[in-house]
Motif scaffolding. Structure first.
Motif, short mmCIF file in Angstrom:
data_model
loop_
_atom_site.label_atom_id
_atom_site.label_comp_id
_atom_site.label_asym_id
_atom_site.label_seq_id
_atom_site.Cartn_x
_atom_site.Cartn_y
_atom_site.Cartn_z
N TYR A 129 126.69 28.31 -14.61
CA TYR A 129 127.67 29.39 -14.56
C TYR A 129 127.70 30.12 -15.90
CZ TYR A 129 132.07 31.91 -14.38
OH TYR A 129 133.00 32.90 -14.44
N LEU A 130 127.72 29.37 -17.00
CA LEU A 130 127.74 30.00 -18.32
C LEU A 130 126.45 30.75 -18.62
CD1 LEU A 130 129.58 27.22 -20.37
CD2 LEU A 130 130.51 29.40 -19.53
N GLN A 131 125.32 30.27 -18.11
CA GLN A 131 124.05 31.00 -18.27
C GLN A 131 124.14 32.37 -17.60
OE1 GLN A 131 120.98 29.91 -19.87
NE2 GLN A 131 122.54 28.57 -20.73
N TYR A 132 124.63 32.38 -16.36
CA TYR A 132 124.73 33.63 -15.62
C TYR A 132 125.81 34.54 -16.21
CZ TYR A 132 121.69 31.20 -12.40
OH TYR A 132 120.64 30.51 -11.86
N LYS A 133 126.88 33.95 -16.69
CA LYS A 133 127.92 34.77 -17.30
C LYS A 133 127.37 35.46 -18.55
CE LYS A 133 132.71 34.72 -18.84
NZ LYS A 133 133.92 33.92 -19.02
N ASP A 134 126.60 34.75 -19.35
CA ASP A 134 125.99 35.34 -20.53
C ASP A 134 125.06 36.49 -20.13
OD1 ASP A 134 125.43 35.24 -23.48
OD2 ASP A 134 123.40 34.82 -22.75
N ILE A 135 124.31 36.30 -19.07
CA ILE A 135 123.39 37.35 -18.60
C ILE A 135 124.16 38.60 -18.21
CG2 ILE A 135 121.91 37.97 -16.64
CD1 ILE A 135 120.78 35.06 -16.89
N VAL A 136 125.20 38.45 -17.40
CA VAL A 136 125.91 39.66 -16.93
C VAL A 136 126.66 40.33 -18.07
CG1 VAL A 136 125.98 38.93 -14.52
CG2 VAL A 136 127.94 38.42 -15.99
N ILE A 137 127.21 39.55 -18.98
CA ILE A 137 127.91 40.14 -20.13
C ILE A 137 126.95 41.01 -20.95
CG2 ILE A 137 128.87 39.57 -22.41
CD1 ILE A 137 130.32 37.21 -21.04
N ASN A 138 125.72 40.54 -21.10
CA ASN A 138 124.75 41.23 -21.94
C ASN A 138 123.86 42.21 -21.18
OD1 ASN A 138 125.20 40.11 -24.68
ND2 ASN A 138 124.91 38.20 -23.56
N SER A 139 124.10 42.37 -19.89
CA SER A 139 123.23 43.23 -19.07
C SER A 139 123.47 44.72 -19.29
CB SER A 139 123.43 42.89 -17.59
OG SER A 139 124.71 43.34 -17.16
N GLY A 140 124.65 45.08 -19.77
CA GLY A 140 124.98 46.50 -19.87
C GLY A 140 125.38 47.10 -18.53
N VAL A 141 125.53 46.25 -17.53
CA VAL A 141 125.88 46.68 -16.18
C VAL A 141 127.30 46.19 -15.89
CG1 VAL A 141 125.30 46.31 -13.72
CG2 VAL A 141 123.47 46.60 -15.43
N PRO A 142 128.12 46.96 -15.21
CA PRO A 142 129.45 46.48 -14.85
C PRO A 142 129.35 45.17 -14.06
CG PRO A 142 129.26 48.81 -14.32
CD PRO A 142 127.89 48.34 -14.71
N TRP A 143 130.33 44.30 -14.26
CA TRP A 143 130.32 43.02 -13.57
C TRP A 143 131.75 42.51 -13.42
CZ3 TRP A 143 132.01 38.34 -15.70
CH2 TRP A 143 132.32 38.39 -17.05
N THR A 144 131.92 41.61 -12.49
CA THR A 144 133.20 40.93 -12.33
C THR A 144 132.94 39.55 -11.77
OG1 THR A 144 135.46 41.18 -11.50
CG2 THR A 144 133.69 41.72 -9.97
N THR A 145 133.85 38.65 -12.07
CA THR A 145 133.79 37.32 -11.48
C THR A 145 134.56 37.34 -10.17
OG1 THR A 145 133.70 36.28 -13.66
CG2 THR A 145 134.39 34.88 -11.82
N VAL A 146 134.00 36.71 -9.15
CA VAL A 146 134.69 36.57 -7.87
C VAL A 146 134.99 35.09 -7.67
CG1 VAL A 146 133.81 38.68 -6.83
CG2 VAL A 146 132.50 36.58 -6.60
#
Length: 174
Positions: free
Chosen positions: A137-154
């Motif tokens: 989960y933390l790996q993917y969270k780091d990816i989305v945070i650093n992607s430059g793309v909007p994201w949200t946790t569901v």
């Protein structure tokens, strides 16, 4: 208007496929199933690093094909970031082709599935412990945070996740 790509990303057994299918139905559009499931179900041996490359190619091929059939949105049940994490974890390496694809492919929203639902056994799943679920989960969270793309946790029930996903799409004007 081009098709907007929404990626559902997260650890194993966090409702990605359920959310992807429900979101595609709610938006009346196409979704890209996780190619790894089809590939590994038909594999009669342990997977190798080369298999991960074939899975990644299959995922991209499916995404490209289904984007032509999508109406306004394409829901992607995973993307190559999952393959990258999986490859680096299992083989301490990620094939250059996957990295090149990650550098050039564009997405419009990430929906990160939380680990707040019970892990369900499946012969294709490998990491059901709380430690590994949190780690990924933390790996993917780091990816989305650093992607430059909007994201949200569901989080929450499947209906809660669907509502959160639709709300994110509406709020962001995607």
């Amino acid at each position: 208007m081009s098709v907007r790509k929404i990626v559902v990303i997260g650890p194993e057994s966090t409702g990605k496929s359920t959310l992807s299918a429900a979101l595609a139905e709610a938006l009346q559009t196409a979704w890209v199933p996780e190619y790894a499931r089809e590939y590994l179900t038909n594999l009669s041996r342990n997977y190798t690093e080369n298999d991960l490359l074939e899975i990644a190619r299959g995922q991209i091929s499916s995404e490209d094909l289904l984007s032509k059939k999508a109406d306004r949105f394409l829901i992607c049940d995973t993307n190559l970031y999952v393959h990258k994490v999986w490859s680096e974890h299992s083989f301490h390496n990620c094939h250059r082709w996957m990295l090149e694809q990650l550098a050039t492919r564009r997405y419009d929203l990430y929906l990160l599935t939380n680990i707040d639902m019970a892990w369900t056994y499946d012969p294709l799943r490998e990491h059901g412990s709380d430690y590994w679920r949190n780690y990924f989960y933390l790996q993917y969270k780091d990816i989305v945070i650093n992607s430059g793309v909007p994201w949200t946790t569901v989080s929450g029930t499947p209906n809660d996740r669907l509502d959160a996903a639709i709300h994110a799409i509406e709020t962001l004007g995607i």
